[in-house]
Design an enzyme around this catalytic site. Structure first.
Site, short mmCIF file in Angstrom:
data_model
loop_
_atom_site.label_atom_id
_atom_site.label_comp_id
_atom_site.label_asym_id
_atom_site.label_seq_id
_atom_site.Cartn_x
_atom_site.Cartn_y
_atom_site.Cartn_z
N ASN A 12 40.26 37.15 26.14
CA ASN A 12 40.03 36.33 27.32
C ASN A 12 40.25 34.85 26.96
OD1 ASN A 12 38.48 34.57 29.07
ND2 ASN A 12 37.60 36.40 29.99
N ASP A 14 39.87 32.18 29.07
CA ASP A 14 39.23 31.26 30.03
C ASP A 14 38.79 29.95 29.38
OD1 ASP A 14 39.48 33.26 31.88
OD2 ASP A 14 37.34 33.73 31.99
N HIS A 15 38.19 30.08 28.18
CA HIS A 15 37.55 28.89 27.63
C HIS A 15 38.51 27.94 26.92
CE1 HIS A 15 34.01 30.21 29.41
NE2 HIS A 15 34.02 31.35 28.75
N ARG A 23 39.28 17.30 30.67
CA ARG A 23 40.03 16.04 30.83
C ARG A 23 41.12 16.18 31.90
NH1 ARG A 23 38.84 12.29 26.45
NH2 ARG A 23 36.63 12.68 26.31
N HIS A 48 40.21 34.85 34.04
CA HIS A 48 39.38 34.94 35.26
C HIS A 48 39.70 33.75 36.17
CE1 HIS A 48 34.99 35.53 36.91
NE2 HIS A 48 35.88 35.42 37.87
N ARG A 50 38.49 31.98 38.84
CA ARG A 50 37.24 31.86 39.61
C ARG A 50 37.48 31.14 40.92
NH1 ARG A 50 32.39 32.99 36.37
NH2 ARG A 50 31.28 32.38 38.25
N ARG A 54 37.08 26.61 37.96
CA ARG A 54 36.48 25.74 36.93
C ARG A 54 37.24 25.79 35.60
NH1 ARG A 54 30.90 28.96 35.72
NH2 ARG A 54 30.70 28.81 37.97
N HIS A 55 37.99 26.88 35.37
CA HIS A 55 38.79 26.90 34.14
C HIS A 55 40.24 27.30 34.43
CE1 HIS A 55 37.15 30.96 34.23
NE2 HIS A 55 36.00 30.64 33.67
N GLU A 75 41.00 38.87 35.97
CA GLU A 75 39.61 39.05 36.41
C GLU A 75 39.42 38.25 37.68
OE1 GLU A 75 36.05 37.84 34.22
OE2 GLU A 75 37.07 38.86 32.58
N THR A 105 28.33 32.06 33.75
CA THR A 105 29.32 33.11 33.47
C THR A 105 28.90 34.34 34.29
OG1 THR A 105 30.35 34.43 31.72
CG2 THR A 105 28.03 33.87 31.40
N THR A 106 29.75 35.38 34.30
CA THR A 106 29.45 36.56 35.11
C THR A 106 28.16 37.22 34.64
OG1 THR A 106 31.83 36.83 35.13
CG2 THR A 106 30.55 38.58 36.14
N GLU A 156 34.70 48.74 33.49
CA GLU A 156 34.35 47.91 32.35
C GLU A 156 32.84 47.71 32.40
OE1 GLU A 156 36.52 44.25 31.76
OE2 GLU A 156 34.98 43.48 30.41
N HIS A 196 31.65 41.31 27.36
CA HIS A 196 30.76 40.20 27.67
C HIS A 196 29.76 39.97 26.53
CE1 HIS A 196 29.46 37.24 30.70
NE2 HIS A 196 28.42 37.20 29.88
N GLY A 197 29.86 38.80 25.93
CA GLY A 197 28.91 38.40 24.89
C GLY A 197 29.14 39.09 23.55
N GLY A 218 36.12 36.96 24.84
CA GLY A 218 36.66 35.60 24.94
C GLY A 218 35.88 34.56 24.20
N1 PXP Z 1 34.93 40.96 30.67
C1 PXP Z 1 34.55 40.43 31.85
C2 PXP Z 1 34.71 41.26 33.08
C3 PXP Z 1 34.02 39.11 31.93
O1 PXP Z 1 33.63 38.62 33.11
C4 PXP Z 1 33.98 38.35 30.75
C5 PXP Z 1 33.52 36.92 30.83
O2 PXP Z 1 34.44 36.18 31.57
C6 PXP Z 1 34.41 38.92 29.56
C7 PXP Z 1 34.86 40.24 29.53
C8 PXP Z 1 34.40 38.16 28.27
O3 PXP Z 1 33.11 37.76 27.94
P1 PXP Z 1 32.90 36.76 26.73
O4 PXP Z 1 33.65 35.51 27.08
O5 PXP Z 1 31.42 36.57 26.69
O6 PXP Z 1 33.45 37.42 25.52
#
Ligand code: PXP
Length: 252
Positions: A12, A14-15, A23, A48, A50, A54-55, A75, A105-106, A156, A196-197, A218
């Site tokens: 992922n 996103d970050h 910036r 994702h 959103r 935001r990202h 996503e 976050t989700t 998932e 996630h996490g 991610g």
């Molecule tokens: N899967 C889904 C559906 C998510 O919403 C996220 C967070 O955006 C992730 C995976 C990845 O989570 P993390 O960034 O905590 O690894």
């Protein structure tokens, strides 16, 4: 008999975009980092889009689809403008998630049971375009049964409850629920993913559930990349997954 399937990593990005948006410039570019993840052995890229942008931005999704040779997993919530973009860009897969503007976050899984009638025509629209559909849900039988009834190929499981558990006991309960649901959902014909996490320290227990075929990760990879570089962070995660499971061959 339970089948020990090979496992894939979806990275992922996103970050990477979170950092860029600080910036409002062009760098770091999530597409460039998605390509690094692809080179490092990722099996898919997750982004994702959103509602509050935001990202990840609309243009990132278009550029990711064009640039990648591994699948793009978009996503998204079911907001009309985001659905329209998905139908236009046609990623290989969409993962439908719940979204609250105030959340960092989700926070939880989608309530497929409650939203069944809203989701049904959307799933049909995506399938008509050849887009695979995954639903991000909690490890709960009613939720995966509803997902199956919708005709989506994939679930998932939200691993946040496991990753963020404040006690060993809660973590074990979360893990047990995921093991039970993964076995049953896989036997019912669903492809099981989780995310996630997750990080290199807590991934083992989840990766060792034999029915889980994909992990989407991610934040910890981006964080780890600050010390070791992005390519090495992706490889470290693949190595951590490999401690318990056979890694799938690249899909390309
Ligand atoms: N899967 C889904 C559906 C998510 O919403 C996220 C967070 O955006 C992730 C995976 C990845 O989570 P993390 O960034 O905590 O690894």
């Amino acid at each position: 008999m339970r089948q020990n399937k090979s496992i894939r990593l979806g990275v992922n990005v996103d970050h990477i975009a979170t950092l860029r948006q600080q910036r409002l410039g062009k760098f770091p570019d999530p597409v460039a980092f998605a390509l690094k993840a692809q080179d490092a052995g990722a099996h898919s890229i997750v982004a994702h889009l959103r509602e509050d942008r935001r990202h990840i931005q609309d243009d990132d999704i278009k550029r990711l689809k064009k640039a990648l040779s591994i699948p793009l997993n978009l996503e998204m919530s079911i907001a009309a403008d985001v659905v329209a973009i998905a139908l236009k860009v046609v990623p290989q897969q969409v993962t439908l998630v719940p979204e609250r503007r105030q959340e960092l976050t989700t926070e939880g899984g989608l309530d497929v049971v409650k939203q069944f009638t809203k989701l049904q025509p959307l799933v049909e629209q995506f399938h008509k375009k050849g887009i695979d559909v995954s639903l991000f849900i909690d490890a709960d039988e009613a939720q995966w049964q509803a997902t199956k009834k919708l005709g989506a190929s994939t679930i998932e499981f939200h691993t946040g409850g496991y990753a963020d558990a404040l006690s060993k006991r809660t973590q074990q309960q979360q893990l047990k629920a995921m093991q039970k649901s993964s076995t049953a959902a896989s036997q019912a014909g669903l492809i099981v993913a989780a995310g996630h996490g997750l990080d290199v320290h807590n991934v083992d227990a989840i990766a060792s559930i034999p029915e889980i075929e994909e992990l989407n990760i991610g934040y910890s990879i981006v964080m780890q990349s600050l010390s070791v570089g992005f390519n090495a962070a992706v490889k470290d995660m693949l190595r951590a997954m490999k401690r318990t499971r056979r890694i799938a061959r690249q899909s390309v």
